[in-house]
Design a protein around this motif. Structure first.
Motif, mmCIF file in Angstrom:
data_model
loop_
_atom_site.group_PDB
_atom_site.id
_atom_site.type_symbol
_atom_site.label_atom_id
_atom_site.label_comp_id
_atom_site.label_asym_id
_atom_site.label_seq_id
_atom_site.Cartn_x
_atom_site.Cartn_y
_atom_site.Cartn_z
ATOM 1 N N LYS A 254 -33.069 2.447 -41.405
ATOM 2 C CA LYS A 254 -32.818 4.295 -41.850
ATOM 3 C C LYS A 254 -31.342 5.034 -41.271
ATOM 4 O O LYS A 254 -31.068 4.585 -39.987
ATOM 5 C CB LYS A 254 -33.662 5.455 -40.845
ATOM 6 C CG LYS A 254 -33.188 6.564 -41.146
ATOM 7 C CD LYS A 254 -35.000 7.288 -40.991
ATOM 8 C CE LYS A 254 -34.612 9.173 -41.478
ATOM 9 N NZ LYS A 254 -33.321 9.464 -40.487
ATOM 10 N N GLY A 255 -30.482 5.602 -41.475
ATOM 11 C CA GLY A 255 -29.293 5.992 -40.695
ATOM 12 C C GLY A 255 -28.168 4.998 -40.797
ATOM 13 O O GLY A 255 -27.208 5.104 -39.942
ATOM 14 N N TYR A 256 -28.416 4.009 -41.275
ATOM 15 C CA TYR A 256 -27.030 3.293 -41.494
ATOM 16 C C TYR A 256 -25.491 3.630 -42.051
ATOM 17 O O TYR A 256 -25.983 3.845 -43.599
ATOM 18 C CB TYR A 256 -27.353 1.945 -41.200
ATOM 19 C CG TYR A 256 -28.053 0.950 -39.621
ATOM 20 C CD1 TYR A 256 -27.032 0.625 -38.318
ATOM 21 C CD2 TYR A 256 -28.868 0.637 -40.190
ATOM 22 C CE1 TYR A 256 -27.526 -0.084 -37.567
ATOM 23 C CE2 TYR A 256 -29.802 0.073 -38.322
ATOM 24 C CZ TYR A 256 -28.747 0.290 -37.719
ATOM 25 O OH TYR A 256 -29.050 -0.975 -36.483
ATOM 26 N N TYR A 257 -24.349 2.983 -41.321
ATOM 27 C CA TYR A 257 -23.276 3.666 -42.369
ATOM 28 C C TYR A 257 -22.249 2.845 -41.816
ATOM 29 O O TYR A 257 -22.270 2.177 -41.155
ATOM 30 C CB TYR A 257 -22.669 5.005 -41.337
ATOM 31 C CG TYR A 257 -23.547 5.823 -42.054
ATOM 32 C CD1 TYR A 257 -22.630 7.006 -43.996
ATOM 33 C CD2 TYR A 257 -24.691 6.960 -42.194
ATOM 34 C CE1 TYR A 257 -23.651 8.037 -44.173
ATOM 35 C CE2 TYR A 257 -24.974 8.050 -42.612
ATOM 36 C CZ TYR A 257 -24.635 8.608 -43.200
ATOM 37 O OH TYR A 257 -25.580 9.150 -44.178
ATOM 38 N N HIS A 258 -21.350 1.843 -43.007
ATOM 39 C CA HIS A 258 -20.311 1.618 -42.636
ATOM 40 C C HIS A 258 -19.346 2.285 -42.575
ATOM 41 O O HIS A 258 -19.036 3.499 -42.616
ATOM 42 C CB HIS A 258 -19.846 0.408 -43.444
ATOM 43 C CG HIS A 258 -18.381 -0.512 -43.659
ATOM 44 N ND1 HIS A 258 -17.335 -0.180 -43.769
ATOM 45 C CD2 HIS A 258 -18.574 -1.407 -42.661
ATOM 46 C CE1 HIS A 258 -16.619 -1.146 -43.678
ATOM 47 N NE2 HIS A 258 -17.296 -1.989 -42.820
#
Ligand code: HEC
Ligand code: HEC
Length: 339
Positions: A254-258
């Motif tokens: 959850k909550g990963y961004y590039h």
């Protein structure tokens, strides 16, 4: 709260009627450089023709999987591809009157409609205090008002249109170098290319009915900083969107961004490609520090890596930019909260 800033801003400000005015004019006569068309308008007027139906393989607006890998290249790379053209994508979207900053805004708008979360860049240079109108009045008008030595007259579209047909970039280059009776930079050597571009658009558009001026953008753009003469743009793309686009090595959870950083020289707006970028992301409880990986695209580089923004707190994004030969790193701070 940051999610839809770009889209809301573009969508809410101008009534539909204004869009028609924009379609028929290239930019406002009052001040071509300061009053930049918002991303949505540029897209409606120019880019949508291909990017709505997906003509010739153009990434469709709203197609997250098609935009995610491109968006991960960063704003400067995408902008320079759109300015110079790439494969079946014509230079400037085929409309030479669209300025670079307008192209950037159009791209940000399309990316935001397609799973991205970028903020539209503001007008390029803070030095835009010197308006296009002021430059033309102070200098270019000396010859371009009377049409001295064959100078195309201000507002004389019959004279300007064939020259515009060469493409705005070539006209800017031609005015920067000078030829015939036209002195280099109009004999005002400290004008930047952006100044010249604005002055040309002003002379080209002069006399057209003005487009309503968008209200000033109140807060500073939260995804754009100018530090040490460099524009620093933060782009955030959900990892899920990249996974859907079959990018490799996308972390799960959850909550990963590039997170993407792209850089441009504030004065010339040329992409900066020779930096090393390290980012520290912290919400006060946990801290992640990573070097960003260069992401190469045709003629620009940006930097990206994955970070997790899962706590719901406000994260500080401390971006450290080292350029060869510089003793000190340049630091830009952003804030981000998972929407
Ligand atoms: C005549 C059709 C056409 C128009 C008009 C057009 N595009 Fe495109 N665009 C394309 C095509 C086709 C591609 C895909 C090129 C490729 O990657 O092969 C593309 C790709 C792009 C990309 C991705 C570039 C990359 O590096 O992957 C961007 C950004 C873009 N267009 C921006 C714009 C903007 C901004 C406008 C309006 C100012 C615009 N386009 C107008 C056809 C068009
Ligand atoms: C000393 C007189 C003079 C001044 C000052 C001047 N111009 Fe010109 N300009 C000319 C003349 C003459 C031409 C036509 C040259 C030709 O095409 O033979 C011209 C042509 C141009 C063109 C068309 C170039 C092309 O390739 O078709 C642009 C663009 C231009 N001027 C921009 C500017 C801008 C912007 C300024 C103010 C910063 C400016 N000029 C100031 C005399 C001047």
């Amino acid at each position: 709260m940051l999610t839809q800033v770009g889209a809301v801003r573009a969508g809410a400000l101008l009534p539909a009627i204004a869009l028609f005015a924009v379609l028929s004019t290239v930019s406002t006569a009052a001040d071509a450089q300061r009053v930049q068309r918002l991303g949505k308008e540029v897209v409606d007027a120019v880019c949508g023709g291909c990017h709505v139906p997906g003509k010739d393989g153009a990434p469709r607006i709203g197609d997250t999987a098609a935009w995610a890998p491109r968006a991960s290249q960063g704003l400067t790379a995408l902008t320079s591809n759109a300015i110079t053209g790439i494969r079946k994508m014509p230079a400037h979207g085929g409309s030479p009157g669209v300025s670079d900053i307008e192209i950037q805004r159009a791209i940000v708008y399309m990316v935001n409609q397609s799973g991205g979360n970028w903020v539209e860049p503001l007008s390029a240079s803070p030095a835009a205090a010197r308006t296009s109108e002021a430059i033309v009045q102070a200098q270019c008008a000396k010859c371009h008002q009377p049409g001295k030595d064959g100078a195309p007259k201000i507002g004389d579209r019959a004279a300007w249109t064939p020259r515009m047909g060469k493409g705005l970039d070539r006209l800017v280059a031609s005015a920067v170098h000078g030829h015939g009776g036209m002195p280099s930079r109009g004999a005002m050597p400290d004008l930047s290319r952006e100044d010249i571009r604005g002055a040309i658009l002003y002379m080209f558009n002069y006399g057209l009915p003005p487009v309503p001026t968008p209200p000033p953008v109140a807060a500073a753009d939260p995804h754009h900083k100018v530090v040490d003469g460099m524009d620093v743009y933060l782009g955030m793309m959900r990892a899920d969107a990249l996974r859907a686009a079959q990018a490799r090595d996308v972390p799960r959870g959850k909550g990963y961004y590039h997170l993407n950083i792209s850089l441009a020289d504030n004065k010339t707006q040329t992409p900066v490609g020779d930096a090393q970028v390290t980012v520290r992301v912290s919400d006060g409880m946990s801290t992640q520090t990573k070097a960003l990986n260069p992401v190469a695209a045709n003629n620009a580089v940006s930097w990206g890596n994955y970070f997790r923004f899962a706590s719901g707190n406000v994260y500080n994004i401390r971006t450290e930019i080292k350029r060869p030969g510089a003793t000190d790193a340049v630091v830009a701070n952003f804030e981000y909260r998972e929407p």
